[in-house]
Design an enzyme around this catalytic site. Structure first.
Site, PDB file in Angstrom:
ATOM      1  CG  ASN A  25      -1.794  -1.178   1.344  1.00  0.00           C
ATOM      2  OD1 ASN A  25      -2.284  -1.655   0.335  1.00  0.00           O
ATOM      3  ND2 ASN A  25      -2.017  -1.664   2.560  1.00  0.00           N
ATOM      4  CG  HIS A  26       2.238   3.728  -2.314  1.00  0.00           C
ATOM      5  ND1 HIS A  26       3.221   4.460  -2.941  1.00  0.00           N
ATOM      6  CD2 HIS A  26       2.529   2.429  -2.585  1.00  0.00           C
ATOM      7  CE1 HIS A  26       4.065   3.651  -3.562  1.00  0.00           C
ATOM      8  NE2 HIS A  26       3.652   2.409  -3.358  1.00  0.00           N
ATOM      9  CB  ALA A  27       0.597   6.951   3.353  1.00  0.00           C
ATOM     10  CG  LEU A  28      -4.686   5.599   0.015  1.00  0.00           C
ATOM     11  CD1 LEU A  28      -6.055   4.950  -0.200  1.00  0.00           C
ATOM     12  CD2 LEU A  28      -4.035   5.896  -1.329  1.00  0.00           C
ATOM     13  CB  THR A  84       0.830   7.880  -3.782  1.00  0.00           C
ATOM     14  OG1 THR A  84       1.333   8.209  -5.089  1.00  0.00           O
ATOM     15  CG2 THR A  84      -0.652   8.199  -3.694  1.00  0.00           C
TER      16      THR A  84
END
Length: 212
Positions: A83-86, A91
């Site tokens: 995941n990437h931090a939304l 991102t």
């Protein structure tokens, strides 16, 4: 050294393995008789090839798979570090590249959203090249369709498919599902299960209850 018959359930070939006997990561737990089949790569490398972005030293996230599951070739478990931090304005994972940007080396996990463990119940069939995302729980007896991308929890004895995966239908009615969940035949000893195979294959819940 583990003998071949403890790794490979079929003498006819070595594309299928008992996962419990090839996984060594302490953050991966696999129940008895669960198998993984891979006709492309060595199925003994499941941990490296199919459990992806799994960095428990950062997240302490776990893969938990129950008993008597069937996992098809290419099925993947995609963990939190994918995941990437939304919540960030970008991102781009700045915390991962702390050497480049002079950020805190201990804050690497801030680069992604942490959604938790992946939990797979018992007697689950995961189809060819399906993808299970972090934070998902799959109930007992569920079926995951070919190349499905599972982003949400799957109820017991439910067939899901598609991208993202959605329910297609339940395998049995509520009453039968409740009876199967109460029986938990996968927790029986092997001899009782061996005697019960005809009832299991025939879909005869009454006969299966008689074996309990």
């Amino acid at each position: 050294m583990i003998p071949n018959w403890k790794i490979y359930p079929r003498s006819q070939g070595h594309s299928t393995v008992y996962l419990q006997n090839v996984v060594t990561d302490p953050f991966i737990t696999v129940g008895d008789h669960t198998t993984y089949d891979d006709f492309v790569r060595d199925p003994r490398d499941f941990q490296r090839n199919q459990v992806l972005y799994h960095y428990p030293e950062c997240n302490r996230d776990r893969l938990i798979i129950g008993k008597y599951c069937s996992i098809a070739c290419g099925a993947a478990f995609l963990f939190n570090a994918a995941n990437h931090a939304l919540g960030s304005l970008s991102t781009y994972p700045f915390p991962i590249f702390f050497e480049e940007w002079g950020t805190d080396a201990g804050a690497v996990a801030n680069a992604w959203d942490n959604r938790g463990d992946i939990v797979v119940g018992n007697d689950v069939w995961i189809g060819y090249e399906a993808v299970i995302l972090s934070g998902v729980t799959i109930g007992d007896g569920a079926i995951i369709g070919t190349r499905a991308v599972v982003t949400k929890d799957v109820p017991p004895y439910t067939i899901v498919g598609g991208v993202p995966a959605k329910p297609i239908r339940r395998r049995f009615d509520d009453a039968v599902i409740a009876r199967l969940e109460a029986l938990r035949w996968w927790d029986w000893d092997e001899e009782r299960i061996r005697r019960s195979i005809p009832a299991i294959q025939a879909g005869d819940v009454d006969a299966l209850e008689g074996m309990a």
